[in-house]
Design a protein around this motif. Structure first.
Motif, short mmCIF file in Angstrom:
data_model
loop_
_atom_site.label_atom_id
_atom_site.label_comp_id
_atom_site.label_asym_id
_atom_site.label_seq_id
_atom_site.Cartn_x
_atom_site.Cartn_y
_atom_site.Cartn_z
N ALA A 87 0.84 -1.20 0.00
CA ALA A 87 0.00 0.00 0.00
C ALA A 87 0.87 1.24 0.00
O ALA A 87 2.02 1.21 0.45
CB ALA A 87 -0.91 0.01 1.23
N ALA A 88 0.31 2.32 -0.51
CA ALA A 88 0.96 3.64 -0.47
C ALA A 88 -0.13 4.66 -0.19
O ALA A 88 -1.24 4.53 -0.70
CB ALA A 88 1.66 3.94 -1.79
N SER A 89 0.20 5.63 0.62
CA SER A 89 -0.83 6.63 0.96
C SER A 89 -0.24 8.01 1.06
O SER A 89 0.94 8.20 1.38
CB SER A 89 -1.52 6.25 2.27
N VAL A 90 -1.07 8.98 0.77
CA VAL A 90 -0.80 10.37 1.08
C VAL A 90 -1.83 10.72 2.16
O VAL A 90 -3.00 10.39 2.03
CB VAL A 90 -0.87 11.28 -0.16
N TYR A 91 -1.37 11.30 3.26
CA TYR A 91 -2.26 11.54 4.39
C TYR A 91 -1.86 12.84 5.08
O TYR A 91 -0.90 13.50 4.67
CB TYR A 91 -2.26 10.35 5.35
N ASP A 92 -2.61 13.20 6.11
CA ASP A 92 -2.39 14.49 6.78
C ASP A 92 -2.31 15.62 5.75
O ASP A 92 -1.47 16.52 5.85
CB ASP A 92 -1.13 14.47 7.65
N VAL A 93 -3.18 15.55 4.77
CA VAL A 93 -3.19 16.56 3.72
C VAL A 93 -3.67 17.88 4.31
O VAL A 93 -4.77 17.96 4.86
CB VAL A 93 -4.09 16.13 2.54
N ALA A 94 -2.83 18.88 4.23
CA ALA A 94 -3.15 20.23 4.69
C ALA A 94 -3.07 21.14 3.48
O ALA A 94 -2.03 21.75 3.22
CB ALA A 94 -2.20 20.66 5.80
N ALA A 95 -4.15 21.18 2.71
CA ALA A 95 -4.15 21.91 1.44
C ALA A 95 -3.80 23.39 1.63
O ALA A 95 -3.04 23.94 0.84
CB ALA A 95 -5.51 21.75 0.75
N ALA A 96 -4.34 24.02 2.66
CA ALA A 96 -4.07 25.44 2.88
C ALA A 96 -2.60 25.70 3.15
O ALA A 96 -2.08 26.77 2.82
CB ALA A 96 -4.92 25.97 4.03
N GLU A 97 -1.92 24.71 3.74
CA GLU A 97 -0.49 24.84 4.03
C GLU A 97 0.38 24.23 2.94
O GLU A 97 1.61 24.27 3.04
CB GLU A 97 -0.19 24.17 5.37
N GLN A 98 -0.25 23.63 1.93
CA GLN A 98 0.45 22.97 0.82
C GLN A 98 1.42 21.92 1.34
O GLN A 98 2.56 21.82 0.90
CB GLN A 98 1.16 23.98 -0.06
N ARG A 99 0.92 21.12 2.28
CA ARG A 99 1.76 20.10 2.93
C ARG A 99 0.97 18.81 3.05
O ARG A 99 -0.24 18.82 3.21
CB ARG A 99 2.16 20.60 4.31
N ALA A 100 1.69 17.68 2.99
CA ALA A 100 1.09 16.37 3.18
C ALA A 100 2.18 15.40 3.62
O ALA A 100 3.37 15.72 3.58
CB ALA A 100 0.43 15.87 1.90
N ALA A 101 1.75 14.23 4.05
CA ALA A 101 2.68 13.16 4.42
C ALA A 101 2.43 11.96 3.51
O ALA A 101 1.34 11.82 2.95
CB ALA A 101 2.47 12.77 5.89
N VAL A 102 3.44 11.12 3.39
CA VAL A 102 3.32 9.91 2.59
C VAL A 102 3.80 8.71 3.41
O VAL A 102 4.63 8.85 4.31
CB VAL A 102 4.12 9.99 1.26
N GLY A 103 3.24 7.57 3.09
CA GLY A 103 3.64 6.34 3.76
C GLY A 103 3.42 5.15 2.85
O GLY A 103 2.79 5.26 1.79
N TYR A 104 3.93 4.00 3.29
CA TYR A 104 3.84 2.79 2.48
C TYR A 104 4.13 1.58 3.35
O TYR A 104 4.72 1.70 4.43
CB TYR A 104 4.86 2.84 1.32
N TRP A 105 3.70 0.43 2.88
CA TRP A 105 4.14 -0.85 3.42
C TRP A 105 4.18 -1.83 2.26
O TRP A 105 3.48 -1.66 1.26
CB TRP A 105 3.27 -1.35 4.58
N VAL A 106 5.04 -2.84 2.38
CA VAL A 106 5.22 -3.83 1.32
C VAL A 106 5.04 -5.22 1.92
O VAL A 106 5.63 -5.54 2.95
CB VAL A 106 6.60 -3.69 0.64
N ALA A 107 4.25 -6.03 1.24
CA ALA A 107 4.01 -7.41 1.67
C ALA A 107 5.29 -8.23 1.54
O ALA A 107 6.14 -7.94 0.69
CB ALA A 107 2.90 -8.03 0.83
N PRO A 108 5.44 -9.26 2.36
CA PRO A 108 6.67 -10.05 2.33
C PRO A 108 6.97 -10.67 0.97
O PRO A 108 8.13 -10.79 0.59
CB PRO A 108 6.47 -11.12 3.40
N TRP A 109 5.95 -11.02 0.21
CA TRP A 109 6.18 -11.66 -1.10
C TRP A 109 6.63 -10.67 -2.17
O TRP A 109 6.98 -11.08 -3.27
CB TRP A 109 4.93 -12.41 -1.57
N ALA A 110 6.67 -9.38 -1.85
CA ALA A 110 7.08 -8.38 -2.84
C ALA A 110 8.35 -7.62 -2.43
O ALA A 110 8.80 -6.76 -3.17
CB ALA A 110 5.94 -7.39 -3.06
N ARG A 111 8.92 -7.96 -1.30
CA ARG A 111 10.10 -7.23 -0.83
C ARG A 111 11.34 -7.57 -1.64
O ARG A 111 11.45 -8.64 -2.22
CB ARG A 111 10.33 -7.54 0.65
#
Length: 188
Positions: A87-111
């Motif tokens: 999975a991959a995500s963009v979160y804590d989106v603060a549009a007025a501040e033009q800022r966001a965070a990103v994250g991810y995780w990878v399943a063991p079969w794809a590492r």
């Protein structure tokens, strides 16, 4: 705040595909996230993730997307989009501040295939282009060396450690924080 639209067409580099989660992804989503490493670094609760937690994630993800707060995407095999790699995500989106965070995780079969790096590059580029953010943040536990390497391969700069930053597994955890500004994304 306006809802976040799914990338259309879905983001891909020909190897990974970032697409909306589907109901029939639930078993793969659970199996990947229930893995020991995902639980160690990405699951903050003391008790292990359950299938009910994963089932509930679909509704939580959609509420957050409609509120303009986050967008959670399945990372799939571009050649076989039904195969979920993480999975991959963009979160804590603060549009007025033009800022966001990103994250991810990878399943063991794809590492070990560069899936996290490829996914992060795609998502960061999209966040700069479509969301017009001027700062992307990425956080991980200080002991998550693999995630720190992915961040640095993509051009994120380590800014420091946020001490006792978040509740994590019944205690508090320090967090390394990285940032990426427009023009800093490393594509290779």
């Amino acid at each position: 705040m306006a809802a976040l639209a799914f990338p259309d067409p879905p983001l891909t580099d020909g190897v990974v595909l970032l697409r909306p989660w589907r109901d029939d992804d639930a078993a793969q989503r659970y199996a990947g996230f229930a893995d020991e490493l995902c639980q160690r670094f990405s699951w903050s609760r003391v008790e292990p993730v359950t299938e009910a937690d994963v089932a509930g994630a679909y509704a939580r993800d959609e509420r957050a997307r409609l509120a303009g707060e986050s967008l959670n995407l399945a990372v799939a095999d571009a050649a076989r989009p039904e195969r979920v790699w993480g999975a991959a995500s963009v979160y804590d989106v603060a549009a007025a501040e033009q800022r966001a965070a990103v994250g991810y995780w990878v399943a063991p079969w794809a590492r070990g295939r560069g899936v996290a790096t490829r996914s992060l590059r795609l998502l960061a580029g999209w966040a700069f282009d479509v969301l017009a953010v001027q700062r992307l943040e990425l956080t991980c536990g200080p002991d998550n060396a693999a995630s720190a390497r992915v961040a640095q391969r993509c051009g994120f700069v380590r800014e420091g450690v946020l001490r006792s930053h978040i509740p994590f597994k019944g205690a508090r955890r320090d967090t390394m924080i990285f940032s990426l500004l427009p023009g800093e994304l490393l594509l290779s």
